[in-house]
Design a protein around this motif. Structure first.
Motif, PDB file in Angstrom:
ATOM      1  N   ASP A  16       0.882  -1.167   0.000  1.00 21.14           N
ATOM      2  CA  ASP A  16       0.000   0.000   0.000  1.00 21.14           C
ATOM      3  C   ASP A  16       0.919   1.216   0.000  1.00 21.14           C
ATOM      4  OD1 ASP A  16      -1.738   2.089   0.442  1.00 21.14           O
ATOM      5  OD2 ASP A  16      -2.907   1.052   1.973  1.00 21.14           O
ATOM      6  N   PHE A  17       1.140   1.811  -1.160  1.00 26.86           N
ATOM      7  CA  PHE A  17       2.112   2.890  -1.230  1.00 26.86           C
ATOM      8  C   PHE A  17       1.785   3.832  -2.392  1.00 26.86           C
ATOM      9  CE2 PHE A  17       3.704  -0.302  -4.118  1.00 26.86           C
ATOM     10  CZ  PHE A  17       4.262   0.413  -5.168  1.00 26.86           C
ATOM     11  N   GLY A  38      -6.157   1.472  -7.337  1.00 24.91           N
ATOM     12  CA  GLY A  38      -5.219   2.295  -8.073  1.00 24.91           C
ATOM     13  C   GLY A  38      -4.757   1.624  -9.353  1.00 24.91           C
ATOM     14  N   VAL A  39      -3.638   2.117  -9.869  1.00 23.66           N
ATOM     15  CA  VAL A  39      -3.070   1.598 -11.122  1.00 23.66           C
ATOM     16  C   VAL A  39      -1.577   1.351 -10.908  1.00 23.66           C
ATOM     17  CG1 VAL A  39      -2.663   2.001 -13.581  1.00 23.66           C
ATOM     18  CG2 VAL A  39      -4.743   2.891 -12.482  1.00 23.66           C
ATOM     19  N   GLY A  40      -1.157   0.125 -11.136  1.00 26.62           N
ATOM     20  CA  GLY A  40       0.255  -0.208 -11.049  1.00 26.62           C
ATOM     21  C   GLY A  40       0.892  -0.167 -12.419  1.00 26.62           C
ATOM     22  N   SER A  71      -0.764   5.698 -10.163  1.00 21.71           N
ATOM     23  CA  SER A  71      -1.839   6.459  -9.526  1.00 21.71           C
ATOM     24  C   SER A  71      -1.302   7.006  -8.209  1.00 21.71           C
ATOM     25  CB  SER A  71      -3.064   5.572  -9.285  1.00 21.71           C
ATOM     26  OG  SER A  71      -2.708   4.441  -8.509  1.00 21.71           O
ATOM     27  N   GLU A  72      -2.052   7.919  -7.607  1.00 22.83           N
ATOM     28  CA  GLU A  72      -1.599   8.512  -6.353  1.00 22.83           C
ATOM     29  C   GLU A  72      -1.400   7.455  -5.274  1.00 22.83           C
ATOM     30  OE1 GLU A  72      -3.040  11.898  -3.119  1.00 22.83           O
ATOM     31  OE2 GLU A  72      -4.021  11.749  -5.071  1.00 22.83           O
ATOM     32  N   ARG A  73      -2.242   6.420  -5.281  1.00 25.23           N
ATOM     33  CA  ARG A  73      -2.126   5.337  -4.309  1.00 25.23           C
ATOM     34  C   ARG A  73      -2.282   4.003  -5.041  1.00 25.23           C
ATOM     35  NH1 ARG A  73      -6.443   3.645   0.391  1.00 25.23           N
ATOM     36  NH2 ARG A  73      -5.087   2.216   1.557  1.00 25.23           N
ATOM     37  N   LEU A  74      -1.469   3.049  -4.649  1.00 29.36           N
ATOM     38  CA  LEU A  74      -1.518   1.725  -5.258  1.00 29.36           C
ATOM     39  C   LEU A  74      -1.568   0.676  -4.152  1.00 29.36           C
ATOM     40  CD1 LEU A  74      -1.253  -0.262  -7.655  1.00 29.36           C
ATOM     41  CD2 LEU A  74       1.239  -0.034  -7.441  1.00 29.36           C
TER      42      LEU A  74
END
Length: 261
Positions: A16-17, A38-40, A71-74
């Motif tokens: 989670d980063f 999100g999007v990796g 993305s801002e968060r993944l």
């Protein structure tokens, strides 16, 4: 990173980063992951990939790649299994040929399996953990790794009755798939399939049902929920309460209260 000493070569990673890139690297294991939020993104085989939520992330051993969040968060969950462990885990003469497509879409089955596996890792329930791991590996390698569907299990030959009797008599103990397989000289995949055909549920579910049945008796005898949880081999009281409610629809405390009313 989640791992268990009695399950070597298998690790589960929950990430989670945001903004943290991973330079070019490789793993000495098969990687099976699911993007949860999100999007990796990563670059592999000369192609830049973007992985939205709901996509699987699959990687073969020793395959160089990078990694980053697009993305801002993944948030993603990744299972690592060393290649040398597959013969014992899958019980096959012919093993997976490797993942052909690295980020296929999924109907949710693999991601759901990884979620169940994560829960089993947290609670250190050997039988459930090993069963969920086998289910995930079978599912992902048959769908995406060139593994042929398993041949039907051999005839029952009385093994399911032996397994049922063992689970009945050892329901408060730590039970592993290796223990059950050795008891009836069957590969875990075969014994799970045979047991499900005979009783409608896999062995780990049957064991939990048996524990809940005994828990009802102990609660009616006046034993506190925490003592019941520890006596029946649950990881902690929260695990006991969640399992009890799953099979009965009420918590142990609610069950005791209703019984006294």
């Amino acid at each position: 990173m989640l791992a268990r000493p009695w399950l070597p070569g298998v690790e589960l990673f929950h990430a989670d980063f945001s903004g943290q890139p991973f330079g070019r690297h490789s793993h000495d294991a098969f990687a099976v992951g699911a993007i949860l939020q999100g999007v990796g993104g990563y670059q592999c085989r000369g192609v830049r990939h973007a992985l939205p939520a709901g996509t699987l992330s699959l990687m073969n051993p020793e395959e160089p790649h990078t990694g980053h969040a697009e993305s801002e968060r993944l948030v993603y969950r990744m299972l690592y299994v060393e290649e040398s462990r597959l013969p014992a885990l899958l019980g096959r003469k012919r093993l997976p040929t490797g993942f052909r497509e690295l980020n296929p879409t999924d109907d949710g089955a693999v991601a759901a399996g990884l979620a169940r596996l994560a829960e089993a890792f947290e609670r250190a329930d050997a039988l459930t953990l090993e069963s969920e791991l086998l289910d995930v590996l079978e599912r992902v390698f048959v769908r995406h790794g060139g593994l042929r569907p398993a041949a039907p299990a051999p005839r029952d030959g009385g093994v399911t009755r032996i397994l049922r009797d063992y689970l009945e008599n050892h329901h408060a103990e730590a039970v592993s798939l290796e223990c059950l397989a050795g008891l009836v000289q069957r590969h875990p995949r075969h014994l799970i399939e045979a047991f499900r055909r005979a009783y409608g549920v896999p062995p780990h579910t049957y064991l939990l049902q048996r524990r809940v049945r005994e828990a009802k008796r102990l609660l009616l005898d006046g034993q506190p929920p925490l003592e019941v949880a520890l006596a029946l081999g649950f990881y902690d009281q929260a695990h006991f309460s969640g399992t009890f409610k799953r099979f009965t629809g009420v918590t142990p405390g609610q069950f005791r209260h209703a019984a006294r009313a």
